[in-house]
Each structure stands twice: as structure tokens, then as C-alpha cells.
Design a protein around this motif. Structure first.
Motif, short mmCIF file in Angstrom:
data_model
loop_
_atom_site.label_atom_id
_atom_site.label_comp_id
_atom_site.label_asym_id
_atom_site.label_seq_id
_atom_site.Cartn_x
_atom_site.Cartn_y
_atom_site.Cartn_z
N SER A 45 27.15 -29.87 14.12
CA SER A 45 28.64 -29.73 14.61
C SER A 45 29.20 -30.87 13.98
CB SER A 45 28.62 -29.49 15.65
OG SER A 45 28.61 -30.43 16.69
N ALA A 46 30.55 -31.18 14.13
CA ALA A 46 31.38 -32.17 13.94
C ALA A 46 31.13 -33.11 15.12
CB ALA A 46 32.66 -31.87 13.59
N SER A 47 31.25 -32.77 16.25
CA SER A 47 31.24 -33.60 17.11
C SER A 47 29.61 -34.19 17.65
CB SER A 47 31.36 -32.98 18.72
OG SER A 47 30.51 -31.92 18.97
N ALA A 48 28.46 -33.47 17.31
CA ALA A 48 27.13 -34.10 17.43
C ALA A 48 26.93 -35.08 16.45
CB ALA A 48 26.14 -32.77 17.08
N GLN A 50 28.82 -37.51 15.68
CA GLN A 50 29.26 -38.70 16.46
C GLN A 50 28.26 -39.61 17.26
OE1 GLN A 50 32.21 -39.81 15.03
NE2 GLN A 50 32.00 -37.90 13.87
N THR A 70 21.63 -30.63 15.03
CA THR A 70 21.87 -31.23 16.76
C THR A 70 21.06 -30.08 17.40
OG1 THR A 70 23.20 -31.39 18.41
CG2 THR A 70 23.88 -29.81 16.98
N PHE A 75 29.54 -26.19 22.64
CA PHE A 75 30.38 -26.83 21.74
C PHE A 75 31.75 -26.59 22.27
CE2 PHE A 75 26.53 -25.22 19.66
CZ PHE A 75 26.09 -26.59 18.73
N ALA A 76 32.59 -27.65 21.85
CA ALA A 76 34.14 -27.28 22.17
C ALA A 76 34.69 -26.29 21.27
CB ALA A 76 34.80 -28.54 22.27
N ASP A 78 37.30 -26.81 19.32
CA ASP A 78 37.94 -27.51 18.41
C ASP A 78 36.86 -28.03 17.54
OD1 ASP A 78 37.21 -29.50 20.28
OD2 ASP A 78 39.09 -30.65 20.01
N ASP A 79 35.72 -27.79 17.70
CA ASP A 79 34.42 -28.27 17.00
C ASP A 79 34.28 -27.30 15.70
OD1 ASP A 79 32.56 -30.05 16.41
OD2 ASP A 79 31.41 -29.77 18.13
#
Length: 174
Positions: A45-48, A50, A70, A75-76, A78-79
Motif C-alpha cells: 500500500s502507499a501508506s505502508a 512510508q 506489507t 488500510f485507510a 484513501d490508501d
């Protein structure tokens, strides 16, 4: 490791004496025993991306996912959720045929809330045995908060093949 069942034990301690351990049973599949088999599902995911993560210089999954995989399963909305699997076809000397790859996201209760289909050709393997890398993106913004099952399935269009192979992973959207 050779195919079979294994038990992984991991323990860790810090300098202050805090310690913990975990035990997990794992199965190493025999990817050559069946006409069609699938790896486990890798999520990214995009957030992971980070989070600080140890990275290999040449990691084939990272190169396909375009980010690190990940272990997170929450997950949110918006992810961006990416799903990756490898499908191995072990039949040789068959006529060129299609492989149907399906990703479904099922809400609690089994209702399909997302469906993606892709056709691949056995000619990608150039007459040999091998694997198809499959990557898809699940639009989390379209999902309400809650629990879901991400289901990936592969079906060969060779008449002697089994109905298909699939893998599931449970995620939570918040």
C-alpha cells in the motif's frame, strides 16, 4: 526449503529484559506437483511504503509492486492497495490457451463489491513451465469501512486442468 509443513519460532529481547516470542506453522507448497498452482498473496500500500523497512538490493516482489510488501491488513479508504501473486502452470506441450485471473473483494456476508478480470496467454511461457506474475490494484475509496476478503483465482482454459486455484486474505478498511 523442500515442500512440506514447518514450524517457525521467533523470539526477541531488548536490553531492558522485555522479551516475547511467536510460533507460526507454515506450509511450503510444492509448486511442481499440480497442473496449476498459486503463490500466497503479497499486499502493498502507499501508506505502508512510508514505514521504515529493510529492503533487499534486488527484490523481485518490490520491483513488481513498485513498493515494498506489507504485513499490514488494515488500510485507510484513501490508501492504494496493491495485490500480487504468481501463478505456476506445469503442463507442457499443450496448445496455446488462456489463463483467466480474477480478483474479487467480498464484503462481510460474501457480497462481491469489487471484481477485476484479466486474460493471459500460455504463450508468455514460451512452451516451458513457469509462472505468471499477476498484479492488480483494489480501489479502497469505493469500499465502506469494515472487513473484506480479497480473493484471487486463476483458471486455465485447458480442458484437463482443475477448476482453478485461489488464495484469500482478510483485510479491514477504516
Amino acid at each position: 526449503l523442500p515442500p512440506g509443513k514447518y514450524r517457525v519460532r521467533l523470539s526477541a529481547a531488548d536490553q531492558n529484559g522485555k522479551a516475547g516470542s511467536v510460533v507460526q506453522d507454515v506450509t511450503v507448497p510444492d509448486f511442481a506437483s499440480q497442473p496449476l498452482v498459486m503463490s500466497g498473496l503479497a499486499l502493498a500500500s502507499a501508506s505502508a511504503a512510508q514505514a521504515p523497512t529493510a529492503r533487499l538490493k534486488e527484490d523481485p516482489i518490490t520491483s513488481v509492486l513498485m513498493t515494498v510488501p506489507t504485513t499490514a491488513r488494515e488500510f485507510a479508504r484513501d490508501d492504494r492497495l496493491l495485490v500480487f501473486a504468481e501463478i505456476y502452470e506445469n503442463t507442457r506441450n499443450t496448445q496455446p490457451h488462456g489463463i483467466e485471473l480474477v480478483t474479487e473483494v467480498r464484503a462481510d456476508g460474501g457480497t462481491v463489491v469489487f471484481n477485476s478480470r484479466e486474460q493471459r496467454s500460455s504463450t508468455e511461457l514460451q512452451g516451458g513451465r513457469g509462472g505468471y506474475g499477476y498484479r492488480t490494484e483494489v480501489p479502497l475509496a469505493d469500499l465502506a469501512p469494515g472487513l473484506y476478503v480479497v480473493h484471487v483465482e486463476a483458471r486455465s482454459q485447458v480442458s484437463s486442468s482443475p477448476a482453478g486455484v485461489g488464495r484469500d486474505v482478510v483485510i479491514r478498511v477504516r
